[in-house]
Scaffold this motif. Sequence first.
Motif, PDB file in Angstrom:
ATOM      1  N   ALA A 129     -64.304 -68.290  61.784  1.00  0.00           N
ATOM      2  CA  ALA A 129     -63.157 -68.684  61.623  1.00  0.00           C
ATOM      3  C   ALA A 129     -63.033 -69.619  60.643  1.00  0.00           C
ATOM      4  CB  ALA A 129     -62.490 -69.445  62.801  1.00  0.00           C
ATOM      5  N   TYR A 130     -62.718 -69.066  59.037  1.00  0.00           N
ATOM      6  CA  TYR A 130     -62.382 -70.440  58.246  1.00  0.00           C
ATOM      7  C   TYR A 130     -61.507 -71.412  58.031  1.00  0.00           C
ATOM      8  CZ  TYR A 130     -66.214 -68.335  56.773  1.00  0.00           C
ATOM      9  OH  TYR A 130     -67.867 -67.740  57.091  1.00  0.00           O
ATOM     10  N   ASN A 131     -60.248 -70.863  58.759  1.00  0.00           N
ATOM     11  CA  ASN A 131     -59.529 -71.834  58.820  1.00  0.00           C
ATOM     12  C   ASN A 131     -58.261 -71.944  60.220  1.00  0.00           C
ATOM     13  OD1 ASN A 131     -57.310 -69.840  58.598  1.00  0.00           O
ATOM     14  ND2 ASN A 131     -57.769 -69.930  56.090  1.00  0.00           N
ATOM     15  N   LYS A 132     -57.370 -72.702  60.292  1.00  0.00           N
ATOM     16  CA  LYS A 132     -55.765 -72.858  61.417  1.00  0.00           C
ATOM     17  C   LYS A 132     -55.614 -71.237  61.582  1.00  0.00           C
ATOM     18  CE  LYS A 132     -55.972 -76.917  62.285  1.00  0.00           C
ATOM     19  NZ  LYS A 132     -54.751 -78.089  62.392  1.00  0.00           N
ATOM     20  N   GLU A 133     -55.511 -71.096  60.867  1.00  0.00           N
ATOM     21  CA  GLU A 133     -54.872 -69.189  60.382  1.00  0.00           C
ATOM     22  C   GLU A 133     -55.551 -68.122  61.099  1.00  0.00           C
ATOM     23  OE1 GLU A 133     -51.538 -69.862  60.087  1.00  0.00           O
ATOM     24  OE2 GLU A 133     -51.926 -68.112  60.125  1.00  0.00           O
ATOM     25  N   ASP A 134     -56.765 -68.038  61.019  1.00  0.00           N
ATOM     26  CA  ASP A 134     -58.004 -67.241  61.218  1.00  0.00           C
ATOM     27  C   ASP A 134     -57.591 -67.221  62.655  1.00  0.00           C
ATOM     28  OD1 ASP A 134     -60.193 -67.547  58.849  1.00  0.00           O
ATOM     29  OD2 ASP A 134     -58.647 -66.724  58.782  1.00  0.00           O
TER      30      ASP A 134
END
Lengths: 406, 680
Positions: A129-134
């Motif tokens: 994961a690279y951000n919260k969306e992920d």
Amino acid sequence: MKANQSQTTALLGWSLQAIEAIDKMGRPYVVVGPPEFQSFADKNEISFVPWLFNVPIEQSFELYEKLKEFNVKLTVPIYEETVEWAGMINSLLFENPRLFNKSLLLRDKGLMKRRAHLAGLRVGVFEEAYNKEDIYRFFRRINQALIKLDEDQLEPIHVKPFDKAGTVGHRKIREEKDIEEIDDEEFPLLMESHLEGQEFSCEAFIHNGNVEFLNITEYVKLGHSNFVPASPTLEKWRPQIRAEIEKLVSAFEVDYGIIHPEFFITPNGEIYFGEVANRIPGGHIFEHIEKAYGFSPYQGQILCSDPDTTKEELKSFFPEEIVSAKGYSGNLMVYPKVKTISRLNIPVELKEHPYFVKHNMFIPTTSKVSERVGFGNHYGSINFFGDDAQEMRRLLEKFEKHNFYL
Amino acid sequence: MSPTVTTEKVTSTQTRRKTTNASKAKKVTKQIELLEKKFVEALNILDQAKPFAKSLYQTDVFQLANELASSNGGMAVLDKYAHLFDKAGVFLSGDWEDPTKLQPPFVGNSLRLRGIYSILELLSEMRMLAIAKGTYKHDSISKEEACTFLNEVVALNLDLLTPQETQDQTIPQEEHLIRAQNLLSYLGQELSFKDVADQMIIEIDRLAVQRPIITRRILEMIQLSQQLVTNELNPSTLEVLEKYTQAVYAPTPLSKKAVDQRDYRLKLEQATDEELTTEAKLFSQSLDDTGLVSPFHVVLVRYLNRKKADILPLSLSLGESGSISFNDNKKLIHDLIQIAIYPETSQTIYGLSRMLNRGVLKIDTLLPAIQQLFELPIHAEVRKSLSLFINEQSSISMNGILIAGVISVLGQPLGIGQGKNPICQSARAISLWAQFEPVQLLTHIAHAAQDNNIEMSFEGEPLHSNLLIEGVANGIQQDLDVVSILLVPHLDKIYNEMIKRTLLRGEDGHKWVNREFYGKWIPSGFINAIDQLTLNVTNYSAFVKLFYATHHPDYNEGLKLIYPNPVGIFLTNVHGELLGLHAVSIQRIEKDHNGEYRIYFYNPNNDSTQNWGQGIKASVSGFGELEGESSLPFHEFVSRMYAYHYNPYEQGDTYMVEDSLVLQCKVLAKESWGKSSTWS
């Protein structure tokens, strides 16, 4: 060991236990550690190279040169952060660049999982994961796949940084708002579906690709209590566990050294791979091994890390697994449940139990309790030793609930 | 003391309770045996570890020592192995590693800490005991030295021997106090109380000779010393203890017979004039000998004040000028006694005596200033802080407390102490004013008491303490005398503000601040050995020579010090290591009975006999010290100074001061506080 007398082993990272162990072996050694230990090293005539490991790995050449002055022929990593340094310098010492790359695999949980998966080990569903969306997406998809509709019964997921030791930065996501709490600076993170089963760890001593000794540590409560060797119920799966270890060894091309993998095992013997590290485990596991089996695992690590160690030496060093254990050695790590400490409360029945060995709880000089980060700061621990695994487990579970600090 | 081993006598008449007790004792013995076994094991493991690895094994030893020290019979076990502690490395890499660096006055502090340090301190005492008994031969500490050390430790900490009376009996006594109690009683058994008593009176003498205003600690020690009184004591020791005990309780024939204060008063009413005179004289004598006041003395003084005014002066230990002062101010003194001399303020009698003897009342302008205090309305905040000195049964008024406090400082200007607070400059101020500017002092007192504010000016600009926020001390503890409690918070803030205003002047601000704060009688010349910009020690030779040329009678054309000189010194510990800065004032410079010039100074610190290292030990008696003074040989004091005032118009020639004198001071300075500075 005689062949190694002229050449030095370098320990990367400052650990008194490791230094004491190698000192007793009589082989020449040098310690690489933070500069603040220089005066202590000088006072005690310990060969020392001051070094900060939180600099770019490109500077390893500089360290390599320094170590060559000590006639170093092998480096052994003590802490998580020193693993790739050992890899890099060993690859220079042995003129084998692959050693470095192999060490990197063990430092990146994402890569590690992929490699294990490719080697046929069972893993949970995982993604980077690279951000919260992920994370939102992953969380929802997992729950969709498991057809979890009711809010109360959502399947949790785990997120952790790629390269930190133990449970530092580890979060268990039970619901979407847990995701909100994550700071942007914590990314990238590895996400993983929740693994069921009993968690345990192994300490495998590898030499020339062979597992010379395999220890299984039983976890009673992660971060709080464990014991060695594992109970008979877990030990009965030893052959299967050993098979998984050998898969790991060949997948990660581990030739020399120790690995400390964590697994989950379901009641019907399915083993899931958690993660693996190439350095000394925390949680007092090495102390347990020494108490239970009578040999120093620090010395074991050094022997196994050295290609020149002979088969005879290994055979005479490592005892037989399980049967030569003198008993079960366990401990409970104690965390204060109060904000300020004014006194200790150690029950008499604990002190009088035949399994009780010792504890090291004191009233600290500052009575305010600091916040927990990972498993770094338990305030004291209690050691047990006995011959019945069930009793050991019972004790550890019972006293974990007790308030020792008031 | 060895663990008791109970042998069970099994008879048919044995009651069940006896069996339970016996089996309980057996259980305890078994526990101790088990602990001993574990302890020895841990000690051995520690012993075998290499020095660098010892820290891995020390904790186990401490934990087991903890268990032993908290158990009955455990101290004996520790005693058994104490001679092995050093070799095993129990104290390695810690503050207790080198026993020669330890000092008895600090032991009590450590024992009173929860946690690991009190355990280490306890083990250190056991080690010292082993040296004292001869079971452990130490290279640098003899048996006698170890004995003296422990005697002092016991003498200073007798209060740890008796358990605290906690209000809530359900809360168990804290473990470190249990350990301390076990330690003290074990030491008490192993040492002879005879020697402890000897040490105790040295302590009491030392504190009492300094004639402090706050006598709490001395009274505490006298009370505790009662526990030591047995037939085995030295006769001379017994005598001294008697003297002090009597001084504080009943030093006269009638007071000895009295049951309580009321009873004594009744006896006085029945007494003849001759008997009253005897009482008065004996009380005076006791006052002179010890500086302490018995509550019965208060009863006598109040009685005489009302009924037998002609005998009254005999009870106040007055000298010639004191008697004159008394006669000139009969009405005032009558009123002072009425309002301020109560059992709660008994020590004020000493202050009154000394105040009269000093002739302070000769200052005309002082009398109305004192008078003003009788009816002065007192600010609510001030009432709150003063109420500490009164309890419910007291009949003394707030104004009475205030006046009592004033009498004390006017009578004992060098008896003002700073307690545990970093307020040496303020304490020094009160002392200086009490000596030379009493009217100024009383003005400040009146303002502070009425308005909870003090006004001073700095270079023409007014400063009000109640408009300032920061002082040097953050919270002031209540171990101070009345006047200090009243004034120090204000003085502290004003002093701090004054210093702030000089921060950008490139020189040490004290040069201006001291004159504005204390008074213009402070000489205008000022020199600091430390350059304020570089923080190096600069031109130390000039610093020393100038001091000799302005203060030493052999070099300053024989000029005598008229006013005390407030100076700054570096405080150093027994190893000469720098602890911090301190404010003292030089009172006199004179030859002692050996013909050597000494500096007699006032140190607001409560115990002026500190050891500053390099053999520099301030003394409070034996060299002609007056009440409350400490003294040091001239050059030794100079070696610790960093700043002083001087009169630029009255100095000798600096080139007359020999370089050898400078060198003498420089060597001492450089090798103590000077180690952490750059010298240029």
